[in-house]
Motif scaffolding. Sequence first.
Motif, PDB file in Angstrom:
ATOM      1  N   UNK A 158      -1.688  -9.730   2.521  1.00 45.28           N
ATOM      2  CA  UNK A 158      -1.250  -8.449   1.972  1.00 45.28           C
ATOM      3  C   UNK A 158      -1.088  -7.409   3.082  1.00 45.28           C
ATOM      4  N   UNK A 159      -0.501  -6.241   2.768  1.00 46.75           N
ATOM      5  CA  UNK A 159      -0.306  -5.206   3.789  1.00 46.75           C
ATOM      6  C   UNK A 159      -1.626  -4.610   4.259  1.00 46.75           C
ATOM      7  N   UNK A 160      -1.623  -4.159   5.508  1.00 40.54           N
ATOM      8  CA  UNK A 160      -2.811  -3.514   6.040  1.00 40.54           C
ATOM      9  C   UNK A 160      -2.786  -3.483   7.551  1.00 40.54           C
ATOM     10  N   UNK A 161      -3.978  -3.286   8.143  1.00 43.17           N
ATOM     11  CA  UNK A 161      -4.096  -3.253   9.602  1.00 43.17           C
ATOM     12  C   UNK A 161      -5.075  -4.335  10.042  1.00 43.17           C
TER      13      UNK A 161
ATOM     14  N   UNK B   1      -8.229  -4.461   7.452  1.00 38.05           N
ATOM     15  CA  UNK B   1      -8.396  -3.561   6.306  1.00 38.05           C
ATOM     16  C   UNK B   1      -7.095  -3.555   5.524  1.00 38.05           C
ATOM     17  N   UNK B   2      -7.162  -3.886   4.258  1.00 34.98           N
ATOM     18  CA  UNK B   2      -5.954  -3.870   3.431  1.00 34.98           C
ATOM     19  C   UNK B   2      -5.634  -2.448   2.996  1.00 34.98           C
ATOM     20  N   UNK B   3      -4.359  -2.159   2.846  1.00 35.39           N
ATOM     21  CA  UNK B   3      -3.919  -0.816   2.443  1.00 35.39           C
ATOM     22  C   UNK B   3      -3.051  -0.824   1.195  1.00 35.39           C
ATOM     23  N   UNK B   4      -2.493  -1.956   0.836  1.00 38.52           N
ATOM     24  CA  UNK B   4      -1.653  -2.031  -0.348  1.00 38.52           C
ATOM     25  C   UNK B   4      -0.193  -1.709  -0.102  1.00 38.52           C
ATOM     26  N   UNK B   5       0.105  -1.016   0.995  1.00 36.08           N
ATOM     27  CA  UNK B   5       1.488  -0.625   1.279  1.00 36.08           C
ATOM     28  C   UNK B   5       1.648  -0.398   2.778  1.00 36.08           C
ATOM     29  N   UNK B   6       2.888  -0.368   3.222  1.00 31.64           N
ATOM     30  CA  UNK B   6       3.162  -0.268   4.652  1.00 31.64           C
ATOM     31  C   UNK B   6       2.925   1.140   5.190  1.00 31.64           C
ATOM     32  N   UNK B   7       3.204   2.174   4.387  1.00 34.80           N
ATOM     33  CA  UNK B   7       3.062   3.543   4.878  1.00 34.80           C
ATOM     34  C   UNK B   7       1.632   3.843   5.312  1.00 34.80           C
TER      35      UNK B   7
ATOM     36  N   UNK C  71      -2.844   4.370   9.272  1.00 32.58           N
ATOM     37  CA  UNK C  71      -4.164   3.900   9.678  1.00 32.58           C
ATOM     38  C   UNK C  71      -4.099   3.265  11.067  1.00 32.58           C
ATOM     39  N   UNK C  72      -3.022   2.553  11.345  1.00 28.00           N
ATOM     40  CA  UNK C  72      -2.833   1.983  12.684  1.00 28.00           C
ATOM     41  C   UNK C  72      -2.795   3.091  13.724  1.00 28.00           C
ATOM     42  N   UNK C  73      -2.041   4.159  13.444  1.00 28.88           N
ATOM     43  CA  UNK C  73      -1.942   5.288  14.376  1.00 28.88           C
ATOM     44  C   UNK C  73      -3.309   5.915  14.615  1.00 28.88           C
ATOM     45  N   UNK C  74      -4.119   5.997  13.573  1.00 24.35           N
ATOM     46  CA  UNK C  74      -5.458   6.585  13.707  1.00 24.35           C
ATOM     47  C   UNK C  74      -6.349   5.717  14.595  1.00 24.35           C
ATOM     48  N   UNK C  75      -6.294   4.398  14.418  1.00 24.57           N
ATOM     49  CA  UNK C  75      -7.106   3.510  15.255  1.00 24.57           C
ATOM     50  C   UNK C  75      -6.664   3.564  16.718  1.00 24.57           C
TER      51      UNK C  75
END
Length: 488
Positions: A202-205, A252-258, A263-267
Amino acid sequence: MEDQLFAVVDVETTGGGINGNRLTEICIVRLRGSVILDKYTTLINPEKNIPLQITALTGIDNHLVAKAPKFHEVARKIEEMTRDAIFVAHNVSFDYNVLRNEFKDLGFEFTRKKLCTVRLSRKLIPGLFSYSLGRLCDSINIPIIDRHRAEGDTDATVILFQRMLTLDDDYKVFRSFLHSHSKEATLPPHLSADQINDLPDSPGIYLFKDKHHKVLYAGKAVNIKKRVLSHFYDKMTKEYRLGQETYYIDHETTGNELTALLLEADHIRRHYPKYNQAQKRPGLVYQIISYINQRGIIQLALGKTKLTMDSVGTFYNRAAAAEKLEQLCEFFKLCPRYCTLQSKVNVCSHYRIQNCEGICEGSESTENYNAKVKEAIASLGEETPTYVIREKGRHFKEEAFVLVKDGRYQGFGYVDIDVPITSVDDYEPFLKLQEATYHTHKILSNYLRKQGAPKMLFFDDKALRPGNLKILHPQIFGRKIPQGSMVL
């Protein structure tokens, strides 16, 4: 496995990236089952300088290899020693890829099945502190003579390999590692297949971490498992090194790409990972700034900086900033000269903006002109809406949201679909606060350009207002949300 041919290999090299790594020494021991059939070892002239740090490690210097054969002179012997055999090495990807690139430079394809004694020993001799060749051999009493030389390391690897053959009943582990669809055949040496199996589709980081749990790389994906595996299929030097240094993978799953992108940018901002490059570079910000010139006239101009400071307007490409400045100039009947759209002229003569009311030639009062500039500045402040972007949640009973308040990104969160939302404050208990940056703005700007208003809720004075965002001056901005003007 008693009749299977194996070629246990160790190479020494000049160091550097895989594509520039040249052989300085090789040793090959050919076995049938656990029985040694033949051994071949030779120094190799790499036809390039050997760095001092490599000499300090291996003892191989330029003088030692000066009269050694070049690779093309020993390639046939190496091919014969490994023909019809399974290629075995400690951290096999390194030795195999270096050798394959040497053959590739000669115009030949070198392809062998592989077995990694690091991965085999982790499976068959679990629980050791380290699986580097030196420490592993110390742990199980295998002697190594002439460490970091090809023959010494190969001899130790042969003993290790023979011992592991006796530990594998019916050769189940060996056969599973050789299966063409086995993850064990492609994964880096320090990662277990269980870590990959635990990854979702599923989508996530995902976060690649070293043995100290330091983040090496942060990535986003619409399919986490598929994207992670793609790193290990990539033969680029950067991807190879990343795999060699990775011991753990978190996700970490996010449910969607946005929200995955945010979250990727934050990490990346927080961990500054070694193998992330693009988002570690600060982007250039363009700003509409105002100042009072020597004549007492409020002048508008474009400024460029790597910092996101307060200004009349902040933009993320020069074209958007210049277009907005022209729009302001035309709509409020400002002077192109005093909007820095023209220079080295006493009286404006812009090719398109021709409704200046004469401040540049003295026929309009400074007081009247400055009042128009202040109105133009105020209009930009009215383009900082409060809205929520709604996206898919991590499961069907929840919804993801991204909150932008007064034009500034606040963060994202998840809320159950049966929770009533009547104001922006209703989102606060579910909000994961995030820092607004150049990159979060780019992510949201790109999303709004592609997705637009259908997934958005707008708020007036915190109250929910259905429908599209109303722009104060539709003659300038039309019905679309203006791009590049989100305040940080």
